[in-house]
Scaffold this motif. Sequence first.
Motif, PDB file in Angstrom:
ATOM      1  N   ASP A 125       9.132  22.260  19.090  1.00  8.75           N
ATOM      2  CA  ASP A 125      10.499  22.458  19.572  1.00  8.75           C
ATOM      3  C   ASP A 125      10.609  22.110  21.057  1.00  8.75           C
ATOM      4  O   ASP A 125      11.577  21.468  21.490  1.00  8.75           O
ATOM      5  CB  ASP A 125      10.954  23.902  19.338  1.00  8.75           C
ATOM      6  CG  ASP A 125      11.165  24.195  17.857  1.00  8.75           C
ATOM      7  OD1 ASP A 125      11.356  23.233  17.079  1.00  8.75           O
ATOM      8  OD2 ASP A 125      11.134  25.387  17.487  1.00  8.75           O
ATOM      9  N   ALA A 126       9.634  22.524  21.850  1.00  9.33           N
ATOM     10  CA  ALA A 126       9.659  22.230  23.288  1.00  9.33           C
ATOM     11  C   ALA A 126       9.542  20.720  23.532  1.00  9.33           C
ATOM     12  O   ALA A 126      10.253  20.169  24.383  1.00  9.33           O
ATOM     13  CB  ALA A 126       8.519  22.971  23.989  1.00  9.33           C
ATOM     14  N   LEU A 127       8.686  20.058  22.788  1.00  8.95           N
ATOM     15  CA  LEU A 127       8.536  18.614  22.935  1.00  8.95           C
ATOM     16  C   LEU A 127       9.807  17.888  22.510  1.00  8.95           C
ATOM     17  O   LEU A 127      10.256  16.951  23.175  1.00  8.95           O
ATOM     18  CB  LEU A 127       7.340  18.120  22.114  1.00  8.95           C
ATOM     19  CG  LEU A 127       6.951  16.666  22.286  1.00  8.95           C
ATOM     20  CD1 LEU A 127       6.547  16.375  23.728  1.00  8.95           C
ATOM     21  CD2 LEU A 127       5.821  16.300  21.336  1.00  8.95           C
ATOM     22  N   ASP A 128      10.408  18.327  21.420  1.00  6.91           N
ATOM     23  CA  ASP A 128      11.664  17.736  20.971  1.00  6.91           C
ATOM     24  C   ASP A 128      12.747  17.918  22.022  1.00  6.91           C
ATOM     25  O   ASP A 128      13.498  16.992  22.320  1.00  6.91           O
ATOM     26  CB  ASP A 128      12.087  18.374  19.642  1.00  6.91           C
ATOM     27  CG  ASP A 128      13.422  17.835  19.167  1.00  6.91           C
ATOM     28  OD1 ASP A 128      13.537  16.593  19.030  1.00  6.91           O
ATOM     29  OD2 ASP A 128      14.341  18.636  18.941  1.00  6.91           O
ATOM     30  N   GLU A 129      12.810  19.103  22.584  1.00  9.18           N
ATOM     31  CA  GLU A 129      13.801  19.391  23.621  1.00  9.18           C
ATOM     32  C   GLU A 129      13.577  18.497  24.837  1.00  9.18           C
ATOM     33  O   GLU A 129      14.521  17.942  25.404  1.00  9.18           O
ATOM     34  CB  GLU A 129      13.703  20.870  24.023  1.00  9.18           C
ATOM     35  CG  GLU A 129      14.771  21.338  24.961  1.00  9.18           C
ATOM     36  CD  GLU A 129      16.127  21.484  24.293  1.00  9.18           C
ATOM     37  OE1 GLU A 129      17.129  21.465  25.018  1.00  9.18           O
ATOM     38  OE2 GLU A 129      16.184  21.600  23.055  1.00  9.18           O
ATOM     39  N   LEU A 130      12.318  18.328  25.233  1.00  8.03           N
ATOM     40  CA  LEU A 130      11.988  17.487  26.384  1.00  8.03           C
ATOM     41  C   LEU A 130      12.433  16.052  26.153  1.00  8.03           C
ATOM     42  O   LEU A 130      13.098  15.455  26.997  1.00  8.03           O
ATOM     43  CB  LEU A 130      10.482  17.536  26.658  1.00  8.03           C
ATOM     44  CG  LEU A 130       9.970  16.564  27.709  1.00  8.03           C
ATOM     45  CD1 LEU A 130      10.454  16.982  29.094  1.00  8.03           C
ATOM     46  CD2 LEU A 130       8.459  16.479  27.662  1.00  8.03           C
ATOM     47  N   TRP A 131      12.080  15.467  25.007  1.00  5.68           N
ATOM     48  CA  TRP A 131      12.411  14.061  24.751  1.00  5.68           C
ATOM     49  C   TRP A 131      13.889  13.857  24.435  1.00  5.68           C
ATOM     50  O   TRP A 131      14.413  12.766  24.613  1.00  5.68           O
ATOM     51  CB  TRP A 131      11.555  13.496  23.620  1.00  5.68           C
ATOM     52  CG  TRP A 131      10.160  13.250  24.084  1.00  5.68           C
ATOM     53  CD1 TRP A 131       9.037  13.946  23.735  1.00  5.68           C
ATOM     54  CD2 TRP A 131       9.729  12.271  25.031  1.00  5.68           C
ATOM     55  NE1 TRP A 131       7.943  13.457  24.386  1.00  5.68           N
ATOM     56  CE2 TRP A 131       8.339  12.419  25.193  1.00  5.68           C
ATOM     57  CE3 TRP A 131      10.374  11.293  25.759  1.00  5.68           C
ATOM     58  CZ2 TRP A 131       7.592  11.620  26.041  1.00  5.68           C
ATOM     59  CZ3 TRP A 131       9.630  10.492  26.602  1.00  5.68           C
ATOM     60  CH2 TRP A 131       8.257  10.656  26.743  1.00  5.68           C
ATOM     61  N   THR A 132      14.561  14.893  23.985  1.00  8.00           N
ATOM     62  CA  THR A 132      15.988  14.788  23.737  1.00  8.00           C
ATOM     63  C   THR A 132      16.757  14.741  25.058  1.00  8.00           C
ATOM     64  O   THR A 132      17.731  14.001  25.198  1.00  8.00           O
ATOM     65  CB  THR A 132      16.475  15.975  22.883  1.00  8.00           C
ATOM     66  OG1 THR A 132      15.771  15.964  21.644  1.00  8.00           O
ATOM     67  CG2 THR A 132      17.958  15.885  22.611  1.00  8.00           C
ATOM     68  N   LYS A 133      16.308  15.512  26.035  1.00  3.79           N
ATOM     69  CA  LYS A 133      17.030  15.613  27.306  1.00  3.79           C
ATOM     70  C   LYS A 133      16.497  14.674  28.379  1.00  3.79           C
ATOM     71  O   LYS A 133      17.132  14.502  29.410  1.00  3.79           O
ATOM     72  CB  LYS A 133      16.965  17.049  27.818  1.00  3.79           C
ATOM     73  CG  LYS A 133      17.754  18.014  26.960  1.00  3.79           C
ATOM     74  CD  LYS A 133      17.754  19.383  27.548  1.00  3.79           C
ATOM     75  CE  LYS A 133      18.641  20.298  26.715  1.00  3.79           C
ATOM     76  NZ  LYS A 133      18.723  21.635  27.272  1.00  3.79           N
ATOM     77  N   THR A 134      15.336  14.078  28.181  1.00  2.00           N
ATOM     78  CA  THR A 134      14.708  13.230  29.191  1.00  2.00           C
ATOM     79  C   THR A 134      14.616  11.801  28.674  1.00  2.00           C
ATOM     80  O   THR A 134      14.087  11.555  27.590  1.00  2.00           O
ATOM     81  CB  THR A 134      13.282  13.734  29.513  1.00  2.00           C
ATOM     82  OG1 THR A 134      13.336  15.107  29.835  1.00  2.00           O
ATOM     83  CG2 THR A 134      12.670  12.950  30.643  1.00  2.00           C
ATOM     84  N   THR A 135      15.114  10.875  29.459  1.00  3.08           N
ATOM     85  CA  THR A 135      14.985   9.466  29.095  1.00  3.08           C
ATOM     86  C   THR A 135      13.688   8.938  29.684  1.00  3.08           C
ATOM     87  O   THR A 135      13.493   8.985  30.902  1.00  3.08           O
ATOM     88  CB  THR A 135      16.170   8.664  29.655  1.00  3.08           C
ATOM     89  OG1 THR A 135      17.380   9.228  29.168  1.00  3.08           O
ATOM     90  CG2 THR A 135      16.066   7.197  29.255  1.00  3.08           C
ATOM     91  N   PRO A 136      12.779   8.451  28.842  1.00  3.35           N
ATOM     92  CA  PRO A 136      11.519   7.946  29.375  1.00  3.35           C
ATOM     93  C   PRO A 136      11.741   6.670  30.183  1.00  3.35           C
ATOM     94  O   PRO A 136      12.635   5.878  29.892  1.00  3.35           O
ATOM     95  CB  PRO A 136      10.672   7.673  28.134  1.00  3.35           C
ATOM     96  CG  PRO A 136      11.638   7.557  27.017  1.00  3.35           C
ATOM     97  CD  PRO A 136      12.842   8.353  27.389  1.00  3.35           C
TER      98      PRO A 136
END
Length: 76
Positions: free
Chosen positions: A10-21
């Motif tokens: 969930d934390a990883l999903d949240e990170l990649w959802t809100k952060t553009t690589p």
Amino acid sequence: MADMTDEEYDALDELWTKTTPKVNFSRPGVFARQRYLLDCLDTVTANYIQACAEAANQTPAQVIGKMVREKIAVFP
């Protein structure tokens, strides 16, 4: 990543959802490199290598590498 907990997923999903690589466009990707490789060849040769690569489920570079190694093997 198979050993992550649900909370970690969930934390990883949240990170990649809100952060553009950040993407590095200065270097060509794998498909562009393969295209550059084939562009230096004549059309018949490029088509032959591409067909061999698709039939063997390999990249054109792998097909060319195999051809070169076979040629090297016959030298005394």
